[in-house]
Design an enzyme around this catalytic site. Structure first.
Site, PDB file in Angstrom:
ATOM      1  N   ASP A  89       0.863  -1.176   0.000  1.00  0.00           N
ATOM      2  CA  ASP A  89       0.000   0.000   0.000  1.00  0.00           C
ATOM      3  C   ASP A  89       0.909   1.238   0.000  1.00  0.00           C
ATOM      4  O   ASP A  89       2.111   1.148   0.263  1.00  0.00           O
ATOM      5  CB  ASP A  89      -0.926  -0.039   1.226  1.00  0.00           C
ATOM      6  CG  ASP A  89      -2.114   0.901   1.066  1.00  0.00           C
ATOM      7  OD1 ASP A  89      -2.202   1.579   0.034  1.00  0.00           O
ATOM      8  OD2 ASP A  89      -2.954   0.950   1.993  1.00  0.00           O
ATOM      9  N   ASP A 124      -3.560   7.150  -3.988  1.00  0.00           N
ATOM     10  CA  ASP A 124      -4.931   7.594  -4.300  1.00  0.00           C
ATOM     11  C   ASP A 124      -5.524   8.321  -3.103  1.00  0.00           C
ATOM     12  O   ASP A 124      -5.011   8.209  -1.991  1.00  0.00           O
ATOM     13  CB  ASP A 124      -5.809   6.392  -4.681  1.00  0.00           C
ATOM     14  CG  ASP A 124      -5.955   5.392  -3.547  1.00  0.00           C
ATOM     15  OD1 ASP A 124      -4.923   5.015  -2.962  1.00  0.00           O
ATOM     16  OD2 ASP A 124      -7.088   4.993  -3.231  1.00  0.00           O
ATOM     17  N   ALA A 198     -11.960   3.166   0.231  1.00  0.00           N
ATOM     18  CA  ALA A 198     -12.676   4.011   1.194  1.00  0.00           C
ATOM     19  C   ALA A 198     -14.036   3.459   1.608  1.00  0.00           C
ATOM     20  O   ALA A 198     -15.003   4.189   1.778  1.00  0.00           O
ATOM     21  CB  ALA A 198     -12.824   5.435   0.655  1.00  0.00           C
ATOM     22  N   CYS A 281     -15.081 -23.725  17.387  1.00  0.00           N
ATOM     23  CA  CYS A 281     -14.109 -23.903  16.313  1.00  0.00           C
ATOM     24  C   CYS A 281     -13.138 -24.989  16.752  1.00  0.00           C
ATOM     25  O   CYS A 281     -12.937 -25.193  17.949  1.00  0.00           O
ATOM     26  CB  CYS A 281     -13.371 -22.576  16.099  1.00  0.00           C
ATOM     27  SG  CYS A 281     -11.934 -22.662  15.012  1.00  0.00           S
ATOM     28  N   CYS A 283      -9.876 -25.270  15.309  1.00  0.00           N
ATOM     29  CA  CYS A 283      -8.534 -24.993  14.800  1.00  0.00           C
ATOM     30  C   CYS A 283      -7.520 -25.373  15.886  1.00  0.00           C
ATOM     31  O   CYS A 283      -7.892 -25.693  17.011  1.00  0.00           O
ATOM     32  CB  CYS A 283      -8.398 -23.519  14.379  1.00  0.00           C
ATOM     33  SG  CYS A 283      -8.194 -22.371  15.745  1.00  0.00           S
ATOM     34  N   CYS A 286      -8.117 -23.337  19.113  1.00  0.00           N
ATOM     35  CA  CYS A 286      -9.367 -23.561  19.838  1.00  0.00           C
ATOM     36  C   CYS A 286      -9.497 -24.976  20.372  1.00  0.00           C
ATOM     37  O   CYS A 286     -10.258 -25.225  21.308  1.00  0.00           O
ATOM     38  CB  CYS A 286     -10.555 -23.222  18.951  1.00  0.00           C
ATOM     39  SG  CYS A 286     -10.524 -21.503  18.427  1.00  0.00           S
TER      40      CYS A 286
HETATM   41 ZN   LIG Z   1     -10.297 -21.501  16.183  1.00  0.00          ZN
END
Ligand SMILES: [Zn+2]
Length: 489
Positions: A89, A124, A198, A281, A283, A286
């Site tokens: 950016d 921009d 934006a 979750c 993952c 978790c």
């Molecule tokens: Zn998770």
């Protein structure tokens, strides 16, 4: 365009190959934001979460003599120690927040070229929502001049250039900005992506309707080959809808910002760690910790773990979306996801407006395997209008016909919720024949109304034929305005 090849389509969404100097990226995808100043989750680690591209800020690098020297010597990939593609950016965000930056467009674009950015961004001007049109137009003109200047520096380069689309909340300016950006790529010969800029202030205030209107306006003028980046969108609850509207790239600072604030992302919204008893979750984070254990950790350690979960859940959602595109069930996925916030429902309902419905019909791949009804929004799918148009023109051999609402009864034609008339020979065909929906007595009334509207159209179209309609009770209140060639039995 040769750097963006679409391989699969569904709704307005697509799976595509985006070619960068650091490899071919499969889109839709999410670019995690890497802050070169702050050690958090490194670019090197991002691969394990599913990232194939990251985004960093060239202005931050440019302003720090230390970072700048390393970036000039080793390139931005060396600085971040990654072989993933890197988008940079330009400082536009800082321009929006602080009103000023200590660099001009040419300098920052040349700097991005020097450090080997895969996708560079001109400086921009992000005009805030609801700006007066004269200001928005002036900003847009400056943005376009800067994009043209940047394009000349990037013509015939392997790297890509982002041509951000601005124009605040004015649809006509957003369209003009997109048209002019396309003109720049054609005239200067540059490989482009098209970020819609934006919109973060709109998302932060839950103005999803405005975001979707901007996306639809921009998509109505961009050619199909144009890769679209929804700049600043990093919340998974927004991904499915955005992809279904034709967006290909997202970037996320959210995974880290939310984590540092003890906020946990899900595709249905954000949860506060303080209020969680369980993690919904599985993952690696978790499944290892409970919310209570996490709350007892040191802040830094906890933030890192929540950020990991946030990344896992974002990429899981991207994978679910890509799977839905491949099996042509993206409408079903979006209709489930929008249930997580009333304003998402409102935003998706923009597709009821005729011009947007037509755009969706134009871009949606026609044939699918199934039509799985999830609620009234299913009625806006192109399959419903296409079916009505197709059936209206069907050739009828004979003078008198029986239309029944009971699928088990023998009849020439059937009347089904949502679709309207279905000829007996099409009752096994997509979409009406393959549609899974609640029986007429349990479905929303709007589904019966749409069906009856299509029926009336059909009856008027075949006004030289006679129809006897056998309807179950639930249909009868809707069938009291039949034309003279039809009778209710
Ligand atoms: Zn998770």
């Amino acid at each position: 365009m040769e750097h963006f090849e679409i391989t699969h389509r569904d709704a307005m969404g697509r799976i595509a190959k985006l070619e960068t100097p650091h490899g071919v990226i499969e889109t839709p995808t999410l670019m995690p934001v890497i802050n070169p100043n702050v050690e958090f989750i490194s670019a090197k680690e991002m691969k394990k979460f599913g990232a194939s591209m990251v985004i960093t800020n060239s202005y931050i690098i440019y302003r720090s003599p230390q970072l700048r020297d390393v970036a000039i010597e080793k390139g931005v990939h060396g600085l971040l120690d990654t072989d993933l593609a890197v988008m940079t950016d330009s400082g536009s965000y800082q321009l929006m927040v602080y009103g000023d930056v200590e660099v001009n467009n040419r300098e920052i674009v040349e700097f991005q070229k020097t450090i080997g950015s895969d996708i560079a961004v001109p400086l921009d001007i992000p005009t805030p929502p609801d700006s007066v049109i004269t200001l928005a137009e002036e900003d847009m003109k400056t943005t376009l001049e800067r994009e043209r200047e940047a394009a000349k520096l990037f013509s015939n380069e392997k790297s890509l250039l982002a041509l951000p689309i601005q124009g605040s909340t004015h649809p006509e300016l957003r369209r003009k900005s997109a048209e002019e950006a396309v003109r720049i790529t054609e005239e200067v010969g540059v490989k482009a992506i098209f970020p819609i800029g934006a919109i973060v202030p709109l998302l932060d205030t839950y103005r999803f309707v405005d975001v979707v209107r901007i996306v639809l306006e921009v998509k109505s003028v961009l050619p199909a080959w144009a890769p679209v980046h929804l700049f600043g969108v990093g919340h998974p609850m927004f991904f499915a809808m955005s992809v279904a509207l034709g967006c290909d790239l997202f970037d996320s600072a959210a995974y880290a910002l939310y984590a540092k604030d003890d906020r946990y992302l899900t595709p249905y919204g954000t949860k506060k760690l303080a209020e969680m008893h369980y993690f919904p979750c599985s993952c690696s984070v978790c499944s290892k910790y409970t919310p209570e254990e996490m709350r007892r950790m040191k802040k830094g350690e906890r933030a890192r773990l929540i950020a990991e979960h946030n990344l896992y859940v974002c990429f899981e959602e991207i994978k679910a979306i890509k799977q839905a595109i491949k099996e042509n069930t993206l409408f079903e996925l979006v209709e489930k996801r929008i249930r997580s916030h009333p304003y998402l429902v409102a935003a998706w309902r923009l597709l009821r407006e005729e011009k947007y419905a037509k755009l969706m019909e134009l871009l949606d791949a026609g044939m699918k395997q199934t039509f799985f009804y999830t609620g009234v929004e299913s009625l806006y799918r192109p399959a419903v209008t296409r079916h009505a148009e197709r059936v209206k023109r069907v050739e009828l051999n004979g003078k008198e016909f029986v239309i029944s609402t009971n699928m088990l009864e023998h009849a020439d034609l059937y009347l089904r919720p949502a679709f309207g008339v279905v000829p007996a020979e099409l009752i096994e065909a997509y979409p009406a024949g393959h549609a899974e929906m609640p029986p007429a007595e349990y479905i929303e009334e709007e589904a019966l109304k749409v069906a009856v509207r299509n029926l009336l159209d059909f009856l008027k179209f075949h006004k030289d034929k006679k129809f006897r309609i056998r309807a179950e009770d639930v249909w009868k209140p809707h069938l009291n305005n039949l034309p003279p060639n039809a009778t209710l039995e």
